[in-house]
Structure formats: structure tokens, C-alpha cells
Design a protein around this motif. Structure first.
Motif, PDB file in Angstrom:
ATOM      1  N   ALA A   1      47.950 -14.456  30.129  1.00 28.74           N
ATOM      2  CA  ALA A   1      47.837 -15.321  31.302  1.00 28.74           C
ATOM      3  C   ALA A   1      48.974 -15.369  32.074  1.00 28.74           C
ATOM      4  O   ALA A   1      48.964 -15.884  33.410  1.00 28.74           O
ATOM      5  CB  ALA A   1      47.354 -16.856  31.116  1.00 28.74           C
TER       6      ALA A   1
ATOM      7  N   GLY B   1      53.503 -13.757  32.422  1.00 31.05           N
ATOM      8  CA  GLY B   1      54.678 -13.013  31.708  1.00 31.05           C
ATOM      9  C   GLY B   1      54.206 -11.650  31.498  1.00 31.05           C
ATOM     10  O   GLY B   1      53.500 -11.043  32.319  1.00 31.05           O
TER      11      GLY B   1
ATOM     12  N   GLY C   1      52.230 -10.294  29.454  1.00 32.40           N
ATOM     13  CA  GLY C   1      50.721  -9.911  29.214  1.00 32.40           C
ATOM     14  C   GLY C   1      50.005  -9.647  30.569  1.00 32.40           C
ATOM     15  O   GLY C   1      49.212  -8.689  30.729  1.00 32.40           O
TER      16      GLY C   1
ATOM     17  N   ASP D   1      43.929 -15.708  26.240  1.00 36.67           N
ATOM     18  CA  ASP D   1      45.077 -16.508  26.104  1.00 36.67           C
ATOM     19  C   ASP D   1      44.423 -17.839  25.748  1.00 36.67           C
ATOM     20  O   ASP D   1      43.245 -18.236  26.180  1.00 36.67           O
ATOM     21  CB  ASP D   1      45.802 -16.662  27.597  1.00 36.67           C
ATOM     22  CG  ASP D   1      47.032 -16.993  27.383  1.00 36.67           C
ATOM     23  OD1 ASP D   1      47.403 -17.996  27.069  1.00 36.67           O
ATOM     24  OD2 ASP D   1      47.975 -16.141  27.686  1.00 36.67           O
ATOM     25  N   VAL D   2      45.490 -18.592  25.314  1.00 39.38           N
ATOM     26  CA  VAL D   2      45.123 -19.963  24.704  1.00 39.38           C
ATOM     27  C   VAL D   2      45.364 -20.781  26.037  1.00 39.38           C
ATOM     28  O   VAL D   2      44.837 -22.110  26.108  1.00 39.38           O
ATOM     29  CB  VAL D   2      46.122 -20.464  23.606  1.00 39.38           C
ATOM     30  CG1 VAL D   2      47.515 -20.668  23.979  1.00 39.38           C
ATOM     31  CG2 VAL D   2      45.590 -21.350  22.682  1.00 39.38           C
TER      32      VAL D   2
ATOM     33  N   CYS E   1      41.139 -17.892  24.161  1.00 39.49           N
ATOM     34  CA  CYS E   1      41.142 -17.353  22.733  1.00 39.49           C
ATOM     35  C   CYS E   1      42.999 -17.692  22.288  1.00 39.49           C
ATOM     36  O   CYS E   1      43.723 -17.306  22.682  1.00 39.49           O
ATOM     37  CB  CYS E   1      41.079 -16.013  22.773  1.00 39.49           C
ATOM     38  SG  CYS E   1      41.249 -15.215  20.942  1.00 39.49           S
TER      39      CYS E   1
ATOM     40  N   VAL F   1      44.916 -16.460  19.134  1.00 43.29           N
ATOM     41  CA  VAL F   1      45.024 -15.554  18.430  1.00 43.29           C
ATOM     42  C   VAL F   1      44.992 -15.930  16.884  1.00 43.29           C
ATOM     43  O   VAL F   1      45.157 -15.106  15.661  1.00 43.29           O
ATOM     44  CB  VAL F   1      46.040 -14.651  18.542  1.00 43.29           C
ATOM     45  CG1 VAL F   1      45.793 -14.033  19.803  1.00 43.29           C
ATOM     46  CG2 VAL F   1      47.742 -15.289  18.474  1.00 43.29           C
TER      47      VAL F   1
ATOM     48  N   VAL G   1      51.257 -16.981  14.860  1.00 44.07           N
ATOM     49  CA  VAL G   1      50.825 -16.267  16.026  1.00 44.07           C
ATOM     50  C   VAL G   1      51.523 -14.908  16.118  1.00 44.07           C
ATOM     51  O   VAL G   1      50.724 -14.052  16.561  1.00 44.07           O
ATOM     52  CB  VAL G   1      51.422 -17.143  17.236  1.00 44.07           C
ATOM     53  CG1 VAL G   1      51.409 -16.511  18.623  1.00 44.07           C
ATOM     54  CG2 VAL G   1      51.030 -18.595  17.459  1.00 44.07           C
TER      55      VAL G   1
ATOM     56  N   LYS H   1      59.120 -10.194  14.378  1.00 40.88           N
ATOM     57  CA  LYS H   1      59.133  -8.984  14.978  1.00 40.88           C
ATOM     58  C   LYS H   1      59.465  -7.636  14.206  1.00 40.88           C
ATOM     59  O   LYS H   1      58.835  -6.647  14.391  1.00 40.88           O
ATOM     60  CB  LYS H   1      60.030  -9.115  16.112  1.00 40.88           C
ATOM     61  CG  LYS H   1      59.537 -10.188  16.955  1.00 40.88           C
ATOM     62  CD  LYS H   1      58.507  -9.868  17.790  1.00 40.88           C
ATOM     63  CE  LYS H   1      57.709 -10.644  18.827  1.00 40.88           C
ATOM     64  NZ  LYS H   1      56.515 -10.359  19.565  1.00 40.88           N
TER      65      LYS H   1
ATOM     66  N   ASP I   1      58.818 -16.887  31.030  1.00 42.78           N
ATOM     67  CA  ASP I   1      58.983 -18.209  30.296  1.00 42.78           C
ATOM     68  C   ASP I   1      59.733 -18.405  28.805  1.00 42.78           C
ATOM     69  O   ASP I   1      60.267 -19.438  28.515  1.00 42.78           O
ATOM     70  CB  ASP I   1      57.740 -18.881  30.364  1.00 42.78           C
ATOM     71  CG  ASP I   1      57.598 -19.532  31.869  1.00 42.78           C
ATOM     72  OD1 ASP I   1      58.206 -19.135  32.872  1.00 42.78           O
ATOM     73  OD2 ASP I   1      56.220 -19.976  31.981  1.00 42.78           O
TER      74      ASP I   1
HETATM   75  N1  LIG Z   1      60.711 -12.064  27.513  1.00 43.46           N
HETATM   76  C1  LIG Z   1      61.176 -11.461  26.675  1.00 43.46           C
HETATM   77  O1  LIG Z   1      62.437 -11.615  26.589  1.00 43.46           O
HETATM   78  C2  LIG Z   1      60.657 -10.799  25.376  1.00 43.46           C
HETATM   79  C3  LIG Z   1      59.259 -11.038  24.930  1.00 43.46           C
HETATM   80  N2  LIG Z   1      58.807 -10.206  24.166  1.00 43.46           N
HETATM   81  C4  LIG Z   1      57.499 -10.478  23.463  1.00 43.46           C
HETATM   82  O2  LIG Z   1      56.569 -10.311  24.697  1.00 43.46           O
HETATM   83  C5  LIG Z   1      55.432 -10.880  24.405  1.00 43.46           C
HETATM   84  C6  LIG Z   1      54.944 -11.665  25.639  1.00 43.46           C
HETATM   85  O3  LIG Z   1      56.051 -12.590  25.938  1.00 43.46           O
HETATM   86  P1  LIG Z   1      56.669 -13.219  27.247  1.00 43.46           P
HETATM   87  O4  LIG Z   1      55.418 -12.942  28.125  1.00 43.46           O
HETATM   88  O5  LIG Z   1      57.940 -12.901  27.341  1.00 43.46           O
HETATM   89  O6  LIG Z   1      56.190 -14.659  27.028  1.00 43.46           O
HETATM   90  P2  LIG Z   1      55.448 -15.910  27.898  1.00 43.46           P
HETATM   91  O7  LIG Z   1      55.826 -17.127  27.297  1.00 43.46           O
HETATM   92  O8  LIG Z   1      55.639 -15.841  29.466  1.00 43.46           O
HETATM   93  O9  LIG Z   1      54.020 -15.578  27.523  1.00 43.46           O
HETATM   94  C7  LIG Z   1      53.146 -15.636  26.409  1.00 43.46           C
HETATM   95  C8  LIG Z   1      51.610 -16.031  26.635  1.00 43.46           C
HETATM   96  O10 LIG Z   1      51.257 -15.871  25.244  1.00 43.46           O
HETATM   97  C9  LIG Z   1      50.369 -16.968  25.278  1.00 43.46           C
HETATM   98  N3  LIG Z   1      50.111 -17.422  23.807  1.00 43.46           N
HETATM   99  C10 LIG Z   1      51.025 -18.176  23.125  1.00 43.46           C
HETATM  100  N4  LIG Z   1      50.287 -18.529  22.170  1.00 43.46           N
HETATM  101  C11 LIG Z   1      49.096 -17.962  22.122  1.00 43.46           C
HETATM  102  C12 LIG Z   1      48.287 -17.883  21.082  1.00 43.46           C
HETATM  103  N5  LIG Z   1      48.338 -18.401  19.865  1.00 43.46           N
HETATM  104  N6  LIG Z   1      47.108 -17.308  21.349  1.00 43.46           N
HETATM  105  C13 LIG Z   1      46.790 -16.768  22.337  1.00 43.46           C
HETATM  106  N7  LIG Z   1      47.801 -16.674  23.534  1.00 43.46           N
HETATM  107  C14 LIG Z   1      49.008 -17.164  23.309  1.00 43.46           C
HETATM  108  C15 LIG Z   1      50.916 -17.966  26.355  1.00 43.46           C
HETATM  109  O11 LIG Z   1      49.782 -19.011  26.583  1.00 43.46           O
HETATM  110  C16 LIG Z   1      51.425 -17.071  27.273  1.00 43.46           C
HETATM  111  O12 LIG Z   1      50.567 -16.826  28.232  1.00 43.46           O
HETATM  112  C17 LIG Z   1      55.838 -11.745  23.215  1.00 43.46           C
HETATM  113  O13 LIG Z   1      55.030 -11.184  22.224  1.00 43.46           O
HETATM  114  C18 LIG Z   1      57.194 -11.973  23.029  1.00 43.46           C
HETATM  115  O14 LIG Z   1      57.617 -12.252  21.696  1.00 43.46           O
HETATM  116  C19 LIG Z   1      59.565  -9.128  23.289  1.00 43.46           C
HETATM  117  C20 LIG Z   1      60.776  -9.227  23.573  1.00 43.46           C
HETATM  118  C21 LIG Z   1      61.669  -9.637  24.895  1.00 43.46           C
END
Ligand SMILES: NC(=O)C1=CN([C@@H]2O[C@H](COP(=O)(O)OP(=O)(O)OC[C@H]3O[C@@H](n4cnc5c(N)ncnc54)[C@H](O)[C@@H]3O)[C@@H](O)[C@H]2O)C=CC1
Ligand SMILES: CCCCCC(=O)/C=C/[C@H]1[C@H](O)CC(=O)[C@@H]1CCCCCCC(=O)O
Length: 259
Positions: A14, A16, A18, A36-37, A63, A65, A106, A155, A189
């Protein structure tokens, strides 16, 4: 792998990273199921993607996860709607050092669950057509990020699981490539969590040290990570690879050889 006509699932789609992965897949011709949740954000993203790509190129499926039942049904709906499954991206992730069991649920259990459910449709040994699974880890999957030990552990778990699955797939003939993206800090975020005492709990005192790391290494734009993701999807020679996305560019991680 050419993407025209291919079908992808992206979790945590939804916003970032993804959202970015979904958009780059769409730009290159794939159909994408956005899981997405976050229902409001997911529906609103689907509406804006419909304007750009037409209503038949995406599905939004609420959804969590953490739920076997929701996740299984979401993948089933994707296959029923689009007819196949070729690309699977386990991206959903959180930081929560207080409710650390949720972070494990998660970030690690969600990735294992998603991978096994995807295999049911993609594995050549059970009638699938093969494809590629890209799991989103982090630089914190290759080394410690001091203020978030449980996030770091999840991770590292994703890295180990994905590499073992790549070997299992090769040896058994699943016809599926397994790859990893390991980004440094990215402007999304989730970074707010690194400055939230309610989420860092007993590690809140390390907030400033993490802030210094961010200042020192910089913060990437989402587009820098989506380009790396596309490379791992398209390049058929990449299997069991961990692509680090750093401010100086992308580079493949090496691992100690123990055999
Ligand atoms: N932003 C960063 O600095 C970095 C992010 N990551 C990884 O990238 C991935 C994406 O994160 P971002 O886009 O940065 O964060 P974000 O917080 O912007 O997006 C995360 C998304 O996952 C969804 N989500 C959370 N729990 C969920 C669940 N139980 N089931 C389904 N959806 C769920 C949220 O609703 C949100 O849309 C994560 O795995 C994060 O650990 C890895 C390295 C750096
Ligand atoms: C949402 C969590 C963000 C995860 C980012 C991350 O994993 C950072 C890890 C740091 C670890 O604590 C020790 C470090 O110095 C890591 C950041 C350094 C990565 C190298 C970047 C070099 C470059 O960008 O050129």
C-alpha cells in the motif's frame, strides 16, 4: 524474465517500498496483486493505479501476512483472477522492539508463510510454472543495527531462509529463483519507528546513535531500491543472491563459504 503478461504478488504494497515494487512491475507489463493490512491506503493506491494502467492490471486484497487463512485466500484469489503466479515479493515488515513477538511474526514468519503458500502455485514439481521470489531483508540482515536487535534478528532470518530455499529449489528442481534485497536506510514511514520511544522500548537511549548512522550513510529514495529489485526479477542468472542497496550504488553481498 520478460514481464509482459506475468503475474506478481507484493505484500505490504500500500505504501513505501512495496508500492514502489508494484509500480515498477506494472510499468514493465506485469499484473500485480497488492496485498496489505492497510485497507484505506491499499484501496486508494488501487484507484490511482487504475487511472494509469486500467482496472484489469491490479487487484487490492486486504491481507495480514500473520494470518494463514487470509494469506492463502489472497493468493488463491490472485491465481483465480489472473490465471497464474510468476513473481512473489515478501515485502511487508515492521519495527517493534516492545511487541517483539509481532515483529518476528510479521517479518520472519510472514516471509516463511508467504514463500510456502507461493510454492503451492509456482513449484514446477506440483504443476506450477516456476518463477522468482524476492524477499525484502535489509542491511540489518547482514550486520547489526544497534537500536533494533529483534528487527536485526528477523532480517538475518530472512537472509538465511531465502538462501537455503534457493539451494533447496536448485537441488529439487522447483524452477524458482530466490533472491534478496538488502537496502540501507530508505525514505519511508518505517524510519519514524527508529525515533519512537514507544517502539524502541529499552533501546530508546540509542535513538541518537541511529540518527548519526543515518546522517553518516544518507537516506535512499524508494526509486533506487526498486531499480535493484527489477534487476533481481529480470536477471535469470541471479539465484540465491543478496543485493545490497547503498548510497554509493548496488552491490552483491558475499558470504563465507563453509563447504
Ligand atoms: N525503509 C527502510 O529504511 C528499509 C526498509 N526495509 C524493509 O522494506 C520493507 C518495506 O518497508 P517500508 O516500505 O520501508 O515501510 P512502510 O512502513 O512504509 O511500509 C510497510 C507496509 O507493510 C504493511 N504491513 C505492515 N504489517 C503488515 C502485515 N502484518 N501484513 C500485511 N502488510 C503489512 C504496512 O501497512 C505498509 O503498507 C520492510 O520489510 C522493511 O523492513 C529494509 C531496509 C531499509
Ligand atoms: C528500517 C531499518 C533501516 C535499516 C537500515 C540498516 O539496516 C542500517 C544498518 C546500519 C547498521 O547498524 C550498521 C551500519 O552502519 C548500517 C548502515 C550502514 C550501511 C552501509 C551504507 C554504505 C553506503 O550507503 O554507501
Amino acid at each position: 524474465m520478460a514481464l509482459e503478461g506475468k503475474v506478481a504478488v507484493v505484500t505490504g504494497a500500500a505504501q513505501g517500498l512495496g508500492k514502489g515494487f508494484s509500480e515498477i512491475l506494472l510499468k514493465n507489463g506485469a499484473k500485480v496483486a497488492l496485498l496489505d493490512v492497510a485497507e484505506v491506503a491499499g484501496k486508494s493506491l488501487k484507484e490511482s493505479l487504475d487511472e494509469q494502467y486500467g482496472p484489469d492490471r491490479t487487484l487490492f486484497i486486504p491481507c495480514d501476512v500473520q494470518s494463514q487463512q487470509q494469506f492463502k485466500a489472497a493468493i488463491q484469489k490472485t491465481v483465480e483472477t489472473f490465471g497464474q503466479l510468476d513473481i512473489f515479493c515478501n515485502n511487508a515488515g515492521i519495527i517493534n522492539e516492545v511487541d517483539w513477538e509481532k515483529a518476528v511474526s510479521v517479518n520472519l514468519m510472514g516471509v516463511v508463510r508467504g514463500t510456502y503458500l507461493a510454492l503451492e502455485h509456482m513449484n514446477k514439481l506440483s504443476g506450477g510454472q516456476g518463477g522468482v521470489i524476492v524477499n525484502i531483508a535489509s542491511i540489518a540482515g547482514l550486520g547489526p543495527l544497534l537500536s533494533v536487535p529483534v528487527y536485526t534478528a528477523t532480517k538475518h532470518g530472512v537472509v538465511g531462509f531465502t538462501r537455503a530455499m534457493a539451494d533447496a529449489s536448485k537441488e529439487s528442481g522447483y524452477g524458482i529463483r530466490f533472491n534478496l534485497i538488502c537496502p540501507t536506510f530508505v525514505q519511508t514511514d518505517i524510519l519514524n519507528a527508529l525515533q519512537s520511544p514507544a517502539i524502541l522500548g529499552q533501546f530508546s537511549n540509542l535513538e541518537d546513535s541511529t540518527k548519526k548512522l543515518m546522517e553518516q550513510h544518507g537516506i535512499l529514495d524508494v526509486s533506487q531500491v526498486t531499480e535493484a529489485f527489477l534487476q533481481l526479477v529480470l536477471d535469470e542468472t541471479k539465484d540465491g543472491a543478496a543485493l545490497m542497496v547503498l548510497s554509493k550504488g548496488s552491490q552483491y553481498s558475499t558470504f563465507p563459504s563453509i563447504i
